[in-house]
Motif scaffolding. Structure first.
Motif, PDB file in Angstrom:
ATOM      1  N   SER A 131      48.622  41.877  33.195  1.00  0.00           N
ATOM      2  CA  SER A 131      47.810  40.711  33.528  1.00  0.00           C
ATOM      3  C   SER A 131      47.895  39.682  32.405  1.00  0.00           C
ATOM      4  CB  SER A 131      46.360  41.114  33.786  1.00  0.00           C
ATOM      5  OG  SER A 131      45.739  41.557  32.598  1.00  0.00           O
ATOM      6  N   ARG A 132      47.963  38.412  32.783  1.00  0.00           N
ATOM      7  CA  ARG A 132      47.999  37.353  31.782  1.00  0.00           C
ATOM      8  C   ARG A 132      46.609  37.117  31.193  1.00  0.00           C
ATOM      9  NH1 ARG A 132      52.128  33.955  34.014  1.00  0.00           N
ATOM     10  NH2 ARG A 132      53.800  35.406  34.624  1.00  0.00           N
ATOM     11  N   LEU A 133      45.585  37.344  32.014  1.00  0.00           N
ATOM     12  CA  LEU A 133      44.211  37.056  31.620  1.00  0.00           C
ATOM     13  C   LEU A 133      43.404  38.349  31.583  1.00  0.00           C
ATOM     14  CD1 LEU A 133      43.716  33.943  33.913  1.00  0.00           C
ATOM     15  CD2 LEU A 133      44.172  33.932  31.453  1.00  0.00           C
ATOM     16  N   PRO A 134      42.322  38.377  30.830  1.00  0.00           N
ATOM     17  CA  PRO A 134      41.452  39.561  30.833  1.00  0.00           C
ATOM     18  C   PRO A 134      40.916  39.826  32.237  1.00  0.00           C
ATOM     19  CG  PRO A 134      40.881  38.074  29.035  1.00  0.00           C
ATOM     20  CD  PRO A 134      41.817  37.322  29.924  1.00  0.00           C
ATOM     21  N   LEU A 135      40.677  41.100  32.530  1.00  0.00           N
ATOM     22  CA  LEU A 135      40.134  41.510  33.823  1.00  0.00           C
ATOM     23  C   LEU A 135      38.667  41.891  33.648  1.00  0.00           C
ATOM     24  CD1 LEU A 135      43.067  43.828  34.977  1.00  0.00           C
ATOM     25  CD2 LEU A 135      42.703  41.420  35.583  1.00  0.00           C
ATOM     26  N   GLU A 136      37.837  41.543  34.620  1.00  0.00           N
ATOM     27  CA  GLU A 136      36.428  41.876  34.538  1.00  0.00           C
ATOM     28  C   GLU A 136      36.249  43.369  34.790  1.00  0.00           C
ATOM     29  OE1 GLU A 136      32.066  40.315  36.106  1.00  0.00           O
ATOM     30  OE2 GLU A 136      33.917  39.523  37.012  1.00  0.00           O
ATOM     31  N   LEU A 137      35.712  44.070  33.803  1.00  0.00           N
ATOM     32  CA  LEU A 137      35.620  45.525  33.902  1.00  0.00           C
ATOM     33  C   LEU A 137      34.631  45.983  34.965  1.00  0.00           C
ATOM     34  CD1 LEU A 137      35.889  47.026  30.299  1.00  0.00           C
ATOM     35  CD2 LEU A 137      37.147  47.736  32.332  1.00  0.00           C
ATOM     36  N   GLY A 138      33.558  45.228  35.155  1.00  0.00           N
ATOM     37  CA  GLY A 138      32.546  45.659  36.108  1.00  0.00           C
ATOM     38  C   GLY A 138      32.825  45.278  37.541  1.00  0.00           C
ATOM     39  N   ALA A 139      33.803  44.427  37.782  1.00  0.00           N
ATOM     40  CA  ALA A 139      34.120  43.995  39.145  1.00  0.00           C
ATOM     41  C   ALA A 139      34.969  45.041  39.841  1.00  0.00           C
ATOM     42  CB  ALA A 139      34.847  42.654  39.117  1.00  0.00           C
ATOM     43  N   ARG A 140      34.744  45.234  41.123  1.00  0.00           N
ATOM     44  CA  ARG A 140      35.509  46.234  41.884  1.00  0.00           C
ATOM     45  C   ARG A 140      36.344  45.607  43.002  1.00  0.00           C
ATOM     46  NH1 ARG A 140      34.950  48.102  37.960  1.00  0.00           N
ATOM     47  NH2 ARG A 140      33.811  49.956  37.287  1.00  0.00           N
ATOM     48  N   GLY A 141      36.289  44.302  43.124  1.00  0.00           N
ATOM     49  CA  GLY A 141      37.119  43.638  44.115  1.00  0.00           C
ATOM     50  C   GLY A 141      38.436  43.177  43.508  1.00  0.00           C
ATOM     51  N   GLU A 142      39.239  42.463  44.302  1.00  0.00           N
ATOM     52  CA  GLU A 142      40.511  41.966  43.832  1.00  0.00           C
ATOM     53  C   GLU A 142      40.304  40.837  42.818  1.00  0.00           C
ATOM     54  OE1 GLU A 142      42.715  40.819  47.264  1.00  0.00           O
ATOM     55  OE2 GLU A 142      43.368  42.871  47.699  1.00  0.00           O
ATOM     56  N   GLN A 143      41.125  40.847  41.789  1.00  0.00           N
ATOM     57  CA  GLN A 143      41.075  39.807  40.765  1.00  0.00           C
ATOM     58  C   GLN A 143      42.443  39.121  40.718  1.00  0.00           C
ATOM     59  OE1 GLN A 143      38.983  40.764  37.046  1.00  0.00           O
ATOM     60  NE2 GLN A 143      38.511  42.807  37.853  1.00  0.00           N
ATOM     61  N   GLN A 144      42.446  37.842  41.061  1.00  0.00           N
ATOM     62  CA  GLN A 144      43.690  37.080  41.081  1.00  0.00           C
ATOM     63  C   GLN A 144      44.113  36.740  39.659  1.00  0.00           C
ATOM     64  OE1 GLN A 144      45.445  36.387  43.857  1.00  0.00           O
ATOM     65  NE2 GLN A 144      43.932  37.342  45.229  1.00  0.00           N
ATOM     66  N   ASP A 145      45.393  36.913  39.385  1.00  0.00           N
ATOM     67  CA  ASP A 145      45.952  36.652  38.063  1.00  0.00           C
ATOM     68  C   ASP A 145      47.344  36.061  38.270  1.00  0.00           C
ATOM     69  OD1 ASP A 145      45.707  37.546  34.960  1.00  0.00           O
ATOM     70  OD2 ASP A 145      47.761  37.864  35.630  1.00  0.00           O
ATOM     71  N   PRO A 146      47.832  35.219  37.360  1.00  0.00           N
ATOM     72  CA  PRO A 146      49.188  34.691  37.516  1.00  0.00           C
ATOM     73  C   PRO A 146      50.258  35.768  37.651  1.00  0.00           C
ATOM     74  CG  PRO A 146      48.023  33.453  35.836  1.00  0.00           C
ATOM     75  CD  PRO A 146      47.136  34.603  36.209  1.00  0.00           C
ATOM     76  N   ALA A 147      49.982  36.976  37.163  1.00  0.00           N
ATOM     77  CA  ALA A 147      50.963  38.062  37.230  1.00  0.00           C
ATOM     78  C   ALA A 147      50.809  38.934  38.471  1.00  0.00           C
ATOM     79  CB  ALA A 147      50.870  38.935  35.985  1.00  0.00           C
ATOM     80  N   GLY A 148      49.799  38.668  39.311  1.00  0.00           N
ATOM     81  CA  GLY A 148      49.611  39.495  40.503  1.00  0.00           C
ATOM     82  C   GLY A 148      48.145  39.631  40.859  1.00  0.00           C
ATOM     83  N   VAL A 149      47.878  40.540  41.784  1.00  0.00           N
ATOM     84  CA  VAL A 149      46.503  40.824  42.205  1.00  0.00           C
ATOM     85  C   VAL A 149      46.094  42.147  41.574  1.00  0.00           C
ATOM     86  CG1 VAL A 149      44.954  41.227  44.144  1.00  0.00           C
ATOM     87  CG2 VAL A 149      46.845  39.596  44.372  1.00  0.00           C
ATOM     88  N   PHE A 150      45.055  42.124  40.745  1.00  0.00           N
ATOM     89  CA  PHE A 150      44.611  43.298  40.021  1.00  0.00           C
ATOM     90  C   PHE A 150      43.274  43.784  40.573  1.00  0.00           C
ATOM     91  CE2 PHE A 150      47.744  41.478  37.284  1.00  0.00           C
ATOM     92  CZ  PHE A 150      48.281  42.530  36.560  1.00  0.00           C
ATOM     93  N   ARG A 151      43.026  45.053  40.342  1.00  0.00           N
ATOM     94  CA  ARG A 151      41.748  45.632  40.747  1.00  0.00           C
ATOM     95  C   ARG A 151      41.392  46.751  39.784  1.00  0.00           C
ATOM     96  NH1 ARG A 151      40.072  49.411  44.771  1.00  0.00           N
ATOM     97  NH2 ARG A 151      42.236  49.725  45.421  1.00  0.00           N
ATOM     98  N   VAL A 152      40.118  46.819  39.412  1.00  0.00           N
ATOM     99  CA  VAL A 152      39.594  47.916  38.603  1.00  0.00           C
ATOM    100  C   VAL A 152      38.748  48.772  39.522  1.00  0.00           C
ATOM    101  CG1 VAL A 152      38.214  48.548  36.598  1.00  0.00           C
ATOM    102  CG2 VAL A 152      39.597  46.457  36.543  1.00  0.00           C
ATOM    103  N   ALA A 153      39.083  50.066  39.632  1.00  0.00           N
ATOM    104  CA  ALA A 153      38.412  50.937  40.598  1.00  0.00           C
ATOM    105  C   ALA A 153      37.992  52.234  39.938  1.00  0.00           C
ATOM    106  CB  ALA A 153      39.345  51.238  41.771  1.00  0.00           C
ATOM    107  N   GLY A 154      36.923  52.827  40.441  1.00  0.00           N
ATOM    108  CA  GLY A 154      36.530  54.144  39.973  1.00  0.00           C
ATOM    109  C   GLY A 154      37.613  55.163  40.286  1.00  0.00           C
ATOM    110  N   ALA A 155      37.887  56.032  39.321  1.00  0.00           N
ATOM    111  CA  ALA A 155      38.971  57.005  39.493  1.00  0.00           C
ATOM    112  C   ALA A 155      38.507  58.274  40.193  1.00  0.00           C
ATOM    113  CB  ALA A 155      39.584  57.353  38.135  1.00  0.00           C
ATOM    114  N   GLY A 156      37.189  58.414  40.407  1.00  0.00           N
ATOM    115  CA  GLY A 156      36.681  59.637  41.026  1.00  0.00           C
ATOM    116  C   GLY A 156      36.541  60.751  40.003  1.00  0.00           C
ATOM    117  N   GLY A 157      35.908  61.852  40.392  1.00  0.00           N
ATOM    118  CA  GLY A 157      35.709  62.966  39.472  1.00  0.00           C
ATOM    119  C   GLY A 157      34.453  62.795  38.655  1.00  0.00           C
ATOM    120  N   PRO A 158      34.191  63.773  37.781  1.00  0.00           N
ATOM    121  CA  PRO A 158      32.929  63.770  37.026  1.00  0.00           C
ATOM    122  C   PRO A 158      32.887  62.744  35.903  1.00  0.00           C
ATOM    123  CG  PRO A 158      34.304  65.615  36.357  1.00  0.00           C
ATOM    124  CD  PRO A 158      35.006  64.973  37.517  1.00  0.00           C
TER     125      PRO A 158
END
Length: 273
Positions: A131-158
């Motif tokens: 990503s060219r720009l920082p990603l919002e850690l608390g957001a769970r939706g799509e984040q548009q970036d000049p390098a693509g569409v990023f997403r931060v998601a829970g990985a599951g598990g404990p």
């Protein structure tokens, strides 16, 4: 970092000292770092020691005008951000490989950065093309970036681990436990010495260009990708050509071409004078 080191670092990035640790300033610093400081593993093939200690990392990037790989780039960038008033936490990540397997523990280092308004962002100037720009850690939706569409998601598990995805593909699994530089010594050693590490198999030097493209020298192959996605590739013939590209396109002055197959330098965290 003292004020003189901070000013010298900002001078290398060609960025004025921000008045406050805002998101806008963080974005400017992030992009400037990707453009000015190459992602490179040349120390591995030059027999240079990689020391995960703040002073040494900043000295390498600022005084020696070099780049580095994730531990070095994000380690130094985190020090700069801390000196500018941001809250900074080092985070460990494991990079996804083939068939969804994750890499070794402490495979990668990234930064959780808190801005003046209390929001938390994932900064990563040490992953090459990301990503060219920082990603919002608390957001769970799509984040548009000049390098693509990023997403931060829970990985599951404990655990509270997070998956970072780019264009629907998992890039790395991020741990939320705070770390210190010394935690990454083993990972840096493995990447510098293991035959299974791609850093030990080839040289790479890459940076973002001013027009949003990317230039990469891998071995003796020079690749240029424009902002429009068009690519050019050519093989360099002589050592003089290779050294000239390092110097003129990446700002790295070397007296010899790094050789793959030499002994990598063991990362250390002990004090150095």
């Amino acid at each position: 970092m003292d004020p003189a080191q901070t000013d010298a670092y900002l001078d290398r990035l060609a960025v004025a000292r921000p008045l406050r640790p805002t998101l806008g300033a963080l974005r400017e610093l992030h992009v400037a770092h990707l453009r000015a400081v190459p992602f490179e593993n040349l120390s591995v093939h030059l027999g240079e020691e990689i020391v995960l200690e703040e002073r040494r990392l900043v000295d390498k990037l600022v005084r020696a005008r070099r780049g580095g790989f994730c531990y070095e780039l994000n380690g130094a960038f985190g020090a700069l951000l801390g000196a500018l008033g941001y809250g900074v936490t080092l985070l460990a990540a494991r990079v996804y490989g083939e068939e969804g397997a994750v890499g070794i523990p402490y495979d990668h280092m990234a930064l959780a950065v808190t801005t003046a308004d209390g929001s938390e962002w994932l900064a990563d100037v040490g992953f090459g093309s990301h990503s060219r720009l920082p990603l919002e850690l608390g957001a769970r939706g799509e984040q548009q970036d000049p390098a693509g569409v990023f997403r931060v998601a829970g990985a599951g598990g404990p655990e509270d681990d997070l998956d970072v995805l780019r264009d629907g593909q998992r890039v790395y699994r991020l741990e939320r436990r705070p770390r210190v530089l010394a935690d990454f010594v083993t990972g840096a050693w493995w990447h510098s010495t293991s035959p299974r590490s791609h850093f030990a198999q080839s040289t790479v030097c890459s940076r973002l260009t001013g027009d949003g493209g990317r230039i990469t020298l891998s071995g003796r192959v020079l690749k240029s990708t424009g902002a429009d996605g068009r690519r050019e590739e050519r093989e360099l013939g002589t050592d003089e050509e290779v050294l000239a590209v390092y110097r003129e396109r990446f700002g790295i002055a070397l007296d010899r071409v790094p050789e793959v197959g030499g002994h990598g330098a063991v990362a250390d965290n002990g004090p150095r004078e």
